[in-house]
Structures are given as structure tokens and as C-alpha cells.
Scaffold this motif. Structure first.
Motif, PDB file in Angstrom:
ATOM      1  N   ARG A  35       0.835  -1.208   0.000  1.00  0.00           N
ATOM      2  CA  ARG A  35       0.000   0.000   0.000  1.00  0.00           C
ATOM      3  C   ARG A  35       0.870   1.260   0.000  1.00  0.00           C
ATOM      4  O   ARG A  35       0.624   2.196  -0.751  1.00  0.00           O
ATOM      5  N   ASP A  36       1.904   1.290   0.836  1.00  0.00           N
ATOM      6  CA  ASP A  36       2.789   2.454   0.892  1.00  0.00           C
ATOM      7  C   ASP A  36       3.613   2.588  -0.385  1.00  0.00           C
ATOM      8  O   ASP A  36       3.845   3.697  -0.864  1.00  0.00           O
ATOM      9  N   ARG A  37       4.043   1.471  -0.933  1.00  0.00           N
ATOM     10  CA  ARG A  37       4.846   1.487  -2.172  1.00  0.00           C
ATOM     11  C   ARG A  37       4.051   2.071  -3.343  1.00  0.00           C
ATOM     12  O   ARG A  37       4.599   2.736  -4.200  1.00  0.00           O
ATOM     13  N   LYS A  38       2.757   1.793  -3.378  1.00  0.00           N
ATOM     14  CA  LYS A  38       1.910   2.221  -4.498  1.00  0.00           C
ATOM     15  C   LYS A  38       1.113   3.494  -4.197  1.00  0.00           C
ATOM     16  O   LYS A  38       0.212   3.850  -4.948  1.00  0.00           O
ATOM     17  N   ALA A  39       1.437   4.179  -3.119  1.00  0.00           N
ATOM     18  CA  ALA A  39       0.669   5.356  -2.695  1.00  0.00           C
ATOM     19  C   ALA A  39       0.725   6.470  -3.734  1.00  0.00           C
ATOM     20  O   ALA A  39       1.753   6.694  -4.374  1.00  0.00           O
ATOM     21  N   PRO A  40      -0.370   7.185  -3.906  1.00  0.00           N
ATOM     22  CA  PRO A  40      -0.400   8.298  -4.857  1.00  0.00           C
ATOM     23  C   PRO A  40       0.345   9.528  -4.306  1.00  0.00           C
ATOM     24  O   PRO A  40       0.614   9.615  -3.104  1.00  0.00           O
ATOM     25  N   SER A  41       0.600  10.461  -5.174  1.00  0.00           N
ATOM     26  CA  SER A  41       1.216  11.732  -4.767  1.00  0.00           C
ATOM     27  C   SER A  41       0.261  12.493  -3.858  1.00  0.00           C
ATOM     28  O   SER A  41      -0.944  12.198  -3.801  1.00  0.00           O
TER      29      SER A  41
END
Length: 183
Positions: free
Chosen positions: A167-173
Motif C-alpha cells: 500500500r505504501d509502495r503504491k501510494a499516490p502523490s
């Protein structure tokens, strides 16, 4: 125990208490309802306690809750972490400000993170235990994650991120997260 306001984040506080050490180890107060009340916090509003254990380099965050948000008390009970708070309350005088802290088992300081602020940390020691006291039950449908390496935030993480959740790796800007939150 003493509460000190954090100028960069309106409504955030750092709680410090003297530590009493001897040959057995140490004793330190980690929460005091009267001190919480003295800065306008309702000590009875906290409904959930949690703990995480991380190894050196692990990065957790940046996290916040949508809806009513989530206020929390954060303390590193063992080891040391680089802790980050970002004010994302549009009506706050410190909107988009960032504040950085080193929380450790040595100092036992507790950080109060107001609802509407993003929070994250990175473990600086081989083991780091972080305790959370949260003011409302967790609802995964309200989870919001922001990219830890967003250039707009330019957070000076002290170590390369060795591990993080999917989840953190793929987090949006930040911009994408805020745009999504306005819908």
C-alpha cells in the motif's frame, strides 16, 4: 509530564516526562490525563491502543484517515524512529507544513498528531517499537496513503527505505490524494 506545542503544526503537541533510572532500568510516565486536559485534549476520547515493530530502514506512511479523521498519540517505546507529520487540514493556519521528530525509547516522548494530519515514520535502529493511542476505531475504508517520496513534500528520510507495505509502495502523490479526497 510537560506538553509543548509544535509551532509548525497547529494543535500538535510533544509530551515529555522525566525518566528515573537506576540499576534496575528506568521508570517514566507515558500518559497523564491532567496534562492532556491542560492543552485541550479529552483523555477519554482515545479508544484504541496499537503497537508496531519495525526493523532498521522500514518506512511506514504517510497515513491519515478520511471522514472525521483520526487523532493519535505516538510514542517510540523501544529503539528510535524518524517521525513525520504533515498538516493536511485545509482550514489550518499551518496547512501543508511538515514537522520532523526523533522519537526514541530513551526519551519516551509522546507526539500528539491532530486529526487531518498525515503521519509516517522510519525505523533508525535494528528494532523500533512504536505505540499508538487512537481516538476512534479503525475503518479500513477510510485509509488514505500518500507517497513517502513525493517531491512536493521533500521529506528528508535519513535512510534508504529497506522495506514498506505494498500500500505504501503504491501510494499516490499528495496532489492525487488531495484531489481524490475532494470528491
Amino acid at each position: 509530564m510537560k506538553a509543548t506545542g509544535i509551532p509548525a503544526i497547529a494543535g500538535a503537541y510533544l509530551f515529555a516526562s522525566p525518566s528515573y533510572a537506576d540499576e534496575r532500568g528506568f521508570f517514566c510516565r507515558t500518559f497523564d490525563a491532567d496534562v492532556a486536559r491542560s492543552v485541550g485534549l479529552d483523555p477519554d476520547s482515545f479508544v484504541q491502543d496499537s503497537v508496531s515493530r519495525s526493523v532498521r530502514g522500514v518506512l511506514r506512511g504517510l497515513h491519515l484517515r478520511s471522514g472525521a479523521g483520526e487523532a493519535k498519540l505516538v510514542r517510540c517505546s523501544y529503539g528510535e524512529v524518524f517521525d513525520v507529520v504533515v498538516d493536511l487540514r485545509a482550514d489550518s493556519p499551518t496547512y501543508r507544513n511538515r514537522a520532523f521528530f526523533t522519537l526514541s525509547g530513551e526519551t519516551q516522548q509522546t507526539l500528539y498528531v491532530p486529526a487531518g494530519c498525515a503521519h509516517g515514520f522510519q525505523a533508525l535502529t535494528e528494532t523500533a517499537d512504536v505505540s499508538y493511542r487512537i481516538d476512534r476505531p479503525h475503518d479500513p475504508a477510510e485509509d488514505v496513503t500518500i507517497a513517502f517520496d513525493d517531491p512536493e513534500l521533500a521529506i528528508p528520510w535519513p535512510l534508504p527505505a529497506t522495506s514498506m507495505s505494498e500500500r505504501d509502495r503504491k501510494a499516490p502523490s499528495l496532489a492525487e490524494a488531495l484531489k481524490h479526497g475532494e470528491k
